[in-house]
Design an enzyme around this catalytic site. Structure first.
Site, PDB file in Angstrom:
ATOM      1  N   TRP A 112      68.245  42.906  62.022  1.00  0.00           N
ATOM      2  CA  TRP A 112      67.409  43.872  61.586  1.00  0.00           C
ATOM      3  C   TRP A 112      65.721  43.263  61.349  1.00  0.00           C
ATOM      4  O   TRP A 112      64.981  43.988  61.537  1.00  0.00           O
ATOM      5  CB  TRP A 112      67.876  44.553  60.086  1.00  0.00           C
ATOM      6  CG  TRP A 112      69.195  45.214  60.401  1.00  0.00           C
ATOM      7  CD1 TRP A 112      70.342  44.923  59.838  1.00  0.00           C
ATOM      8  CD2 TRP A 112      69.074  46.275  61.203  1.00  0.00           C
ATOM      9  NE1 TRP A 112      71.333  45.609  60.393  1.00  0.00           N
ATOM     10  CE2 TRP A 112      70.741  46.650  61.342  1.00  0.00           C
ATOM     11  CE3 TRP A 112      68.468  47.151  62.140  1.00  0.00           C
ATOM     12  CZ2 TRP A 112      71.388  47.648  62.125  1.00  0.00           C
ATOM     13  CZ3 TRP A 112      69.085  48.015  63.017  1.00  0.00           C
ATOM     14  CH2 TRP A 112      70.509  48.446  63.092  1.00  0.00           C
ATOM     15  N   ASP A 180      63.041  44.124  53.192  1.00  0.00           N
ATOM     16  CA  ASP A 180      63.943  45.053  53.349  1.00  0.00           C
ATOM     17  C   ASP A 180      65.144  44.806  52.742  1.00  0.00           C
ATOM     18  O   ASP A 180      65.924  43.843  52.781  1.00  0.00           O
ATOM     19  CB  ASP A 180      64.011  44.867  55.171  1.00  0.00           C
ATOM     20  CG  ASP A 180      65.229  45.872  55.382  1.00  0.00           C
ATOM     21  OD1 ASP A 180      66.043  46.684  54.397  1.00  0.00           O
ATOM     22  OD2 ASP A 180      65.680  45.900  56.567  1.00  0.00           O
ATOM     23  N   LYS A 204      73.794  52.694  51.930  1.00  0.00           N
ATOM     24  CA  LYS A 204      74.454  51.701  51.595  1.00  0.00           C
ATOM     25  C   LYS A 204      74.971  51.727  50.090  1.00  0.00           C
ATOM     26  O   LYS A 204      76.339  51.851  49.770  1.00  0.00           O
ATOM     27  CB  LYS A 204      73.918  50.410  51.734  1.00  0.00           C
ATOM     28  CG  LYS A 204      72.910  50.484  53.122  1.00  0.00           C
ATOM     29  CD  LYS A 204      73.954  50.264  54.419  1.00  0.00           C
ATOM     30  CE  LYS A 204      72.871  50.183  55.558  1.00  0.00           C
ATOM     31  NZ  LYS A 204      73.794  49.900  56.790  1.00  0.00           N
TER      32      LYS A 204
END
Length: 369
Positions: A112, A180, A204
């Site tokens: 990511w 992030d 999440k």
């Protein structure tokens, strides 16, 4: 005619180890179920609420207030609710933080952060301060961050490889830090003031897919150039009170329920204690069976959120996933790009789920030794 088969939330549900969208706590699901047809006597669902109504503004303002309480967000930071997921933020971060600069520094530790760096390269000259292989975190001396970078960016928890920073690298000082936190947001306390910007997709630990929470220092607002599209400019959300258009109403509603649940459960310290307990159970089981399982991640970088491992006999991977599902542990297949096994242990996963999986790991090793 009544339905032939009915299920309720009170029936035995499997433990869902999906990396996202992830499982939700049953009390949150029960509230959604109870309010689905008629939200608090208004005669309509939350999904049908006018986003300018008092009822929705109460939800919106309540969510911001709870985020500020849980994270102790300073007043000089804005809390924004942006539609779209992580890949939208891959673009929004450079478009809003570059300002008059032309370069940004990225710490690449996995899938990511690499994706974010590649997207930022469309708008800026990207300097890679560290390029890892998804198994370990950089030591301080490994980071090469130029002083003229507009910001430095990293991913706090890489879900694909299962590595997590225990705390922000100390070398990231002097320039704004963008982080992030999609996969570990609201799983532990952190000092917001150490960051220029933190963002997180909510699917999440904090709700359902389709919403990103952005916490940004106010002095970093207004840096976007006039060419940046309106809906990609953080300042747009500040000026409109997070209502630049019809927002993702349902996602904001569920995030607010999650925030209420976290508060009721005892807050972020409790979430962190549970996260450590869950992941430790699973890692202990894997470490006890080295003949059957291989873990590539440096123990110092092991994620509390995503436990990744492989079967030493790759032929047993599909067998493991199948037998686990039959035992009530679902969605354990690893990310399609790396394979193996991945157990995601987000806020809603009960301790019993992690304990059950750790027992299954040991029993499977005995049965297939």
């Amino acid at each position: 005619m009544p339905p032939v088969h009915e299920k309720t939330l009170h029936m035995k549900r499997p433990y869902n180890f999906s990396a996202g969208p992830s499982m939700l706590p049953e009390p949150v699901l029960e509230t959604i179920q109870a309010e689905l047809m008629d939200y608090r006597g208004l005669g309509c669902s939350v999904m049908e609420l006018n986003h300018r109504s008092d009822a929705f503004e109460e939800i919106l303002h309540g969510l911001e207030a709870r985020i500020r309480r849980l994270l102790k967000v300073p007043e000089d930071y804005a809390v924004l609710f942006c539609p779209g997921g992580g890949r939208m933020q891959f673009s929004m971060v450079p478009l809003n933080l570059l300002g008059a600069g032309v370069s940004a520094s990225y710490v690449v530790t996995g899938t990511w952060s690499k994706g974010a760096a590649n997207e930022a390269a469309r708008f800026a000259r990207v300097h890679v301060a560290y390029h890892g292989n998804g198994t370990k975190l950089p030591d301080e001396e490994m980071l090469d961050i130029p002083e003229d970078a507009s910001y430095v960016y990293y991913c706090d928890n890489e879900t694909v490889h299962g590595i997590e920073f225990p705390e922000p690298p100390a070398a990231m000082v002097g320039i704004p830090v963008a982080c992030d936190m999609s996969s570990n947001f609201m799983s532990r306390p952190f000092d917001v003031s150490r960051y220029g910007l933190v963002w997180a997709g909510t699917q999440k630990n904090f709700g359902i897919a389709g919403l990103a929470v952005v916490i940004v220092r106010r002095d970093l607002l207004g840096l976007a150039s006039p060419e940046v599209p309106t809906m990609l400019n953080y300042d747009t959300y500040v000026r409109t009170g997070n209502l630049p258009n019809t927002p993702p109403v349902t996602q904001i509603y569920v995030a607010n329920l999650m925030a209420q649940w976290i508060e009721k459960e005892g807050g972020l310290d409790v979430m962190n204690t549970r996260a450590i307990e869950r992941s430790s159970m699973v890692y202990d089981a894997l470490d006890a069976c080295p003949h059957m399982y291989a873990t590539k991640v440096d123990p110092k970088a092991r994620s509390r959120m995503n436990v990744t491992f492989r079967l030493r006999d790759e032929m047993l991977t599909d067998v493991f996933v199948k037998e686990a599902a039959e035992a009530g542990f679902i969605n354990l297949a690893g990310h399609r790009t790396v394979g193996g096994i991945r157990a995601s242990l987000y806020n809603a996963m009960p301790i019993e789920g992690a304990a059950g999986l750790s027992s299954f790991i040991r029993i499977f090793a005995l049965r297939h030794a």
